[in-house]
Design a protein around this motif. Structure first.
Motif, PDB file in Angstrom:
ATOM      1  N   LYS A  42       8.009 -42.347  -1.002  1.00 22.33           N
ATOM      2  CA  LYS A  42       9.321 -42.598  -1.603  1.00 22.33           C
ATOM      3  C   LYS A  42      10.087 -43.690  -0.860  1.00 22.33           C
ATOM      4  O   LYS A  42      10.778 -44.508  -1.472  1.00 22.33           O
ATOM      5  CB  LYS A  42      10.143 -41.309  -1.630  1.00 22.33           C
ATOM      6  N   ALA A  43       9.964 -43.696   0.461  1.00 24.17           N
ATOM      7  CA  ALA A  43      10.642 -44.735   1.248  1.00 24.17           C
ATOM      8  C   ALA A  43      10.071 -46.116   0.929  1.00 24.17           C
ATOM      9  O   ALA A  43      10.809 -47.099   0.794  1.00 24.17           O
ATOM     10  CB  ALA A  43      10.508 -44.428   2.744  1.00 24.17           C
ATOM     11  N   LEU A  44       8.763 -46.196   0.801  1.00 26.29           N
ATOM     12  CA  LEU A  44       8.107 -47.479   0.505  1.00 26.29           C
ATOM     13  C   LEU A  44       8.503 -47.993  -0.883  1.00 26.29           C
ATOM     14  O   LEU A  44       8.774 -49.189  -1.066  1.00 26.29           O
ATOM     15  CB  LEU A  44       6.589 -47.309   0.607  1.00 26.29           C
ATOM     16  N   ILE A  45       8.540 -47.081  -1.844  1.00 27.07           N
ATOM     17  CA  ILE A  45       8.934 -47.476  -3.209  1.00 27.07           C
ATOM     18  C   ILE A  45      10.388 -47.932  -3.233  1.00 27.07           C
ATOM     19  O   ILE A  45      10.720 -48.983  -3.795  1.00 27.07           O
ATOM     20  CB  ILE A  45       8.719 -46.305  -4.189  1.00 27.07           C
ATOM     21  N   ARG A  46      11.280 -47.147  -2.584  1.00 26.32           N
ATOM     22  CA  ARG A  46      12.707 -47.488  -2.609  1.00 26.32           C
ATOM     23  C   ARG A  46      12.965 -48.789  -1.848  1.00 26.32           C
ATOM     24  O   ARG A  46      13.807 -49.600  -2.254  1.00 26.32           O
ATOM     25  CB  ARG A  46      13.511 -46.355  -1.983  1.00 26.32           C
ATOM     26  N   GLY A  47      12.227 -49.017  -0.768  1.00 24.24           N
ATOM     27  CA  GLY A  47      12.393 -50.264  -0.022  1.00 24.24           C
ATOM     28  C   GLY A  47      12.034 -51.479  -0.868  1.00 24.24           C
ATOM     29  O   GLY A  47      12.736 -52.495  -0.860  1.00 24.24           O
ATOM     30  N   CYS A  50       5.492 -53.553  -0.867  1.00 28.11           N
ATOM     31  CA  CYS A  50       4.463 -53.054  -1.791  1.00 28.11           C
ATOM     32  C   CYS A  50       3.079 -53.085  -1.151  1.00 28.11           C
ATOM     33  O   CYS A  50       2.285 -52.152  -1.316  1.00 28.11           O
ATOM     34  CB  CYS A  50       4.461 -53.887  -3.068  1.00 28.11           C
ATOM     35  N   GLU A  51       2.801 -54.167  -0.406  1.00 30.12           N
ATOM     36  CA  GLU A  51       1.499 -54.271   0.268  1.00 30.12           C
ATOM     37  C   GLU A  51       1.330 -53.146   1.282  1.00 30.12           C
ATOM     38  O   GLU A  51       0.273 -52.514   1.367  1.00 30.12           O
ATOM     39  CB  GLU A  51       1.376 -55.634   0.958  1.00 30.12           C
ATOM     40  N   ASP A  52       2.402 -52.892   2.053  1.00 29.78           N
ATOM     41  CA  ASP A  52       2.340 -51.796   3.029  1.00 29.78           C
ATOM     42  C   ASP A  52       2.117 -50.461   2.318  1.00 29.78           C
ATOM     43  O   ASP A  52       1.353 -49.615   2.783  1.00 29.78           O
ATOM     44  CB  ASP A  52       3.636 -51.739   3.840  1.00 29.78           C
ATOM     45  N   GLY A  53       2.801 -50.297   1.176  1.00 27.46           N
ATOM     46  CA  GLY A  53       2.648 -49.057   0.431  1.00 27.46           C
ATOM     47  C   GLY A  53       1.267 -48.900  -0.167  1.00 27.46           C
ATOM     48  O   GLY A  53       0.678 -47.805  -0.125  1.00 27.46           O
ATOM     49  N   LEU A  54       0.737 -49.976  -0.718  1.00 24.71           N
ATOM     50  CA  LEU A  54      -0.585 -49.903  -1.361  1.00 24.71           C
ATOM     51  C   LEU A  54      -1.706 -49.737  -0.341  1.00 24.71           C
ATOM     52  O   LEU A  54      -2.762 -49.205  -0.664  1.00 24.71           O
ATOM     53  CB  LEU A  54      -0.814 -51.158  -2.208  1.00 24.71           C
ATOM     54  N   ASN A  55      -1.479 -50.180   0.876  1.00 21.29           N
ATOM     55  CA  ASN A  55      -2.479 -49.932   1.929  1.00 21.29           C
ATOM     56  C   ASN A  55      -2.610 -48.442   2.199  1.00 21.29           C
ATOM     57  O   ASN A  55      -3.694 -47.942   2.502  1.00 21.29           O
ATOM     58  CB  ASN A  55      -2.083 -50.661   3.213  1.00 21.29           C
ATOM     59  N   ALA A  56      -1.475 -47.726   2.091  1.00 25.29           N
ATOM     60  CA  ALA A  56      -1.492 -46.276   2.328  1.00 25.29           C
ATOM     61  C   ALA A  56      -1.749 -45.498   1.043  1.00 25.29           C
ATOM     62  O   ALA A  56      -2.339 -44.404   1.086  1.00 25.29           O
ATOM     63  CB  ALA A  56      -0.154 -45.837   2.938  1.00 25.29           C
TER      64      ALA A  56
END
Length: 391
Positions: A150-155, A172-178
């Motif tokens: 949720k933090a990654l999406i909201r950021g 988004c890249e950081d989020g998609l890596n996880a």
């Protein structure tokens, strides 16, 4: 007195009847008023063993206040988080932010809870448009839990709203890596990339336009200098010792007609056409009638009589009630305000010839001229006591 008493009795009866007809909106129900009355802490006969905050909100609130100091910081934080969530569901985002902030101040030490509180507060900030505060909270949440979805999406959403598309793509890249299969992150990544490409394209266009305008202004400055035309920002005489080239350069940045109080004049300015001919916005003043005419593009090679033929040809202006502003009667002047001299022009003279005169100064980017009816009573009165020279 008896009449007054009867009137009062009548008013009381009317009020009583109205009171019976209209019910208080938040009143207890007639069937269950005793049960509802018993839910109010002050009137409870016995306290319930288990307190449901939804069923006994006042009692839950009182007990929370009474026993708050007895609870651990984590319990207090969780309670405040629940309160914030309730406000959030009601779309009362400001109160939700207050509750989440109070929970974070408990410093409970639970990283998972702190991450949730920060992410929830970011969501509340986001919904009321506080994008910078929302981004700060998501950044703090990400530091605690780098993979918190949720933090990654909201950021990423905050960065898009702030038009920082490079940062949005990185979130988004950081989020998609996880979370490589998360559709929301994939959609945000595509949206951020699309808007970044559009912003880059607009930036390139703006730079090209800016360069073109700069080149046009440079060419215009060179043409003005080449013709020996003198510019003034106002009617005040140039200070002794000032650099004329520097003054000309400064004036080129202010050649618009703002301040003339004419909607027709707004935005008009001197320009060079494709043939290298210069066109000026020109103002004609008629002091006898306190009127004016504005010509947005007076070619430097045109004469005053050419414009007069159009303006005072077949139809005279409506303010000329005496019908005397005929082409053959018009006389043109310009004033040298520094020496207080009026220069009389031949209407067949071209604009460039006048602009190149050693005592003519273009003020605020707009040459202006005084138009009078030759030989009229006002003409004689206006020129009385003035120094007149013929160009």
């Amino acid at each position: 007195m008896a009449s007054s008493a009867l009137q009062n009795d009548s008013d009381d009866e009317d009020f009583g009847e109205a009171f019976k007809r209209y019910k208080y909106k938040n009143a207890f129900s007639e069937d269950k008023w005793e049960q509802e009355f018993d839910k109010i802490p002050m009137f409870m006969k016995t306290a319930p063993e288990e307190i449901d905050p939804m069923e006994y909100p006042e009692l839950a609130c009182l007990q929370a206040i009474i026993h708050d100091e007895d609870r651990s910081p984590e319990e207090q934080a969780k309670s405040l988080k629940d309160e914030g969530n309730a406000f959030f569901k009601e779309k009362n985002y400001l109160k939700a932010i207050v509750a989440y902030t109070a929970a974070l101040k408990r410093n409970c030490g639970d990283q998972e809870l702190d991450t949730v509180l920060l992410t929830n507060r970011a969501a509340a900030h986001f919904h009321i448009g506080n994008m910078r505060s929302a981004l700060n909270d998501t950044t703090a949440a990400k530091k605690i839990k780098p993979k918190h979805l949720k933090a990654l999406i909201r950021g990423a959403q905050c960065c898009i709203e702030l038009c920082n598309f490079v940062a949005a793509i990185q979130w988004c890249e950081d989020g998609l890596n996880a979370h490589p299969s998360d559709k929301k992150l994939q959609e945000l990544r595509a949206a951020a990339d699309k808007q970044k490409r559009a912003a880059d394209r607009d930036s390139r266009k703006a730079k090209v336009k800016e360069k073109k305008l700069h080149n046009e202004k440079e060419a215009l400055m060179a043409a003005i200098k080449e013709r020996g035309i003198k510019l003034r920002q106002s009617a005040k005489p140039r200070q002794s010792g000032s650099d004329e080239d520097e003054e000309t350069s400064d004036m080129l940045a202010n050649l618009s007609l703002d301040g003339l109080n004419s909607h027709e004049a707004t935005g008009a300015q001197v320009f060079l056409d494709e043939h290298g001919s210069m066109h000026w916005p020109v103002l004609f003043l008629y002091p006898e009638h306190q009127q004016s005419d504005f010509i947005s593009a007076f070619s430097e090679s045109s004469s005053f009589s050419e414009h007069f033929a159009v303006m005072f040809g077949e139809e005279l202006p409506p303010w000329d009630v005496d019908r005397k502003y005929h082409l053959q009667n018009l006389q043109v002047f310009f004033e040298d305000e520094e020496t207080e001299v009026l220069y009389k022009l031949n209407p067949e003279t071209t604009l460039l010839c006048v602009l190149q005169h050693k005592r003519f100064f273009v003020k605020a980017g707009t040459p202006n001229f005084i138009i009078l009816v030759n030989g009229s009573p006002f003409y004689k009165q206006y020129l009385t006591g003035r120094k007149i020279r013929t160009l």
